[in-house]
Enzyme design. Structure first.
Site, PDB file in Angstrom:
ATOM      1  N   HIS A  31       8.469  -4.929  -1.459  1.00 44.10           N
ATOM      2  CA  HIS A  31       7.726  -6.016  -1.958  1.00 44.10           C
ATOM      3  C   HIS A  31       6.787  -5.366  -2.999  1.00 44.10           C
ATOM      4  CE1 HIS A  31       7.855  -8.825   1.762  1.00 44.10           C
ATOM      5  NE2 HIS A  31       9.033  -9.008   1.287  1.00 44.10           N
ATOM      6  N   ASP A  89       0.859  -1.203   0.074  1.00 46.64           N
ATOM      7  CA  ASP A  89      -0.077   0.059   0.105  1.00 46.64           C
ATOM      8  C   ASP A  89       0.881   1.143  -0.072  1.00 46.64           C
ATOM      9  OD1 ASP A  89       0.530   1.081   2.599  1.00 46.64           O
ATOM     10  OD2 ASP A  89      -0.458  -0.728   3.522  1.00 46.64           O
TER      11      ASP A  89
END
Ligand code: NAD
Length: 259
Positions: free
Chosen positions: A128, A113
């Site tokens: 990631h 996010d």
């Protein structure tokens, strides 16, 4: 990495952390899914991380995507919706507030996010990947797509190729550019405090970076309501929710902001 099976309880030392942060010039933040939990983005390991009774650890793999790209995309489309509607929480905001002209904060997040950035953090490496990026499996291009919901699943590229989410799935290599940024940071910076927040630290590189910071003299602090594989190695464990603890840290710093 010399992880033992046991972890010991470490007494919370909020005052020590505030004092160290007050004088710090360089702060490394290693953040994980727990930082966004108070923004209602579920961690994978928590019970609410399951989706349609499917285990995220089994969906976040290339094998699952190959088997059923539409199903995996439905899950990502759902998570993109959650993230688009979420707001940074007190933890994200307190971390962004640690940055001052005299204090640099470098964040390496496992989160896909963008809540650190939306809270105002300036140096964020997404180790990631990002949920807002897509990668074409035909022409290899990576680009941003912020549409929520996506108009058709699974989405395809203008070249006709199948798109995949621009995230690192279990068993995949880390993005080279992000790794190089972290390496560069370690070479250039003398780290005063390393905060490991909301992560199990089960990926070896996270533990390695944390211990590397500690070996080079940083105060290693863990913020997490649960013990992790790293707990026994940290200098200070602050047990609890990231938002609540970081707010206390922020309060401590504002009472005594330092130079
Ligand atoms: P993880 O290793 O980051 O585990 C979550 C950790 O958060 C646990 O240690 C848990 O005790 C802790 N935690 C829970 N609530 C917390 C709180 N309020 N404050 C502080 N700590 C708290 O990761 P995972 O959930 O197993 O996810 C695996 C990978 O999946 C991640 O590394 C990431 O790439 C991806 N993921 C991303 C997001 C996101 O972008 N928000 C969410 C879930 C998973």
């Amino acid at each position: 990495m010399p992880y033992g099976a046991q972890s010991r309880a470490v007494t919370p030392e909020l005052g020590t952390v505030v004092q160290k942060l007050r004088d710090a010039r360089n702060v490394l933040v290693l953040s994980g899914a727990g930082v966004s939990a108070e923004s209602n983005i579920p961690t994978f390991r928590g019970e609410d991380g399951w989706w349609r009774s499917l285990n995220p650890a089994e969906l976040a793999t290339f094998a699952a995507f190959k088997r059923d790209p539409r199903l995996v995309w439905e899950w990502y489309d759902y998570r993109r919706g959650l993230i688009a509607n979420a707001s940074p929480n007190a933890g994200h905001r307190a971390l962004a507030g640690l940055e001052t002209p005299a204090r640099e904060v470098f964040t390496v997040t496992q989160n896909v996010d963008d809540l650190h950035e939306r809270a105002g953090s300036h140096q964020v490496v997404h180790i990631h990947g990002s949920i807002w990026e897509v990668i074409c499996l035909k022409d290899g291009k990576t680009y941003e797509d912020r549409r929520v919901p996506l108009p058709g699943l699974p989405p395809t590229c203008a070249c006709g190729g199948l798109l995949r989410p621009g995230v690192v799935w279990f068993g995949e290599a880390l993005p080279a550019t992000a790794c190089a940024q972290v390496e560069d940071y370690f070479h250039k910076s003398w780290i005063d405090v390393a905060l490991v927040i909301g992560t199990e630290a089960t990926f070896s590189y996270i533990g390695d970076w944390a211990l590397r910071a500690k070996r080079s003299g940083a105060l290693l602090v863990e913020i997490n309501p649960s013990p992790t594989v790293l707990t026994q190695y940290v200098d200070v464990k602050l047990e609890g929710k990231a938002g609540e603890i970081l707010q206390e840290v922020k309060k401590g710093l504002s009472l005594n902001p330092g130079p």
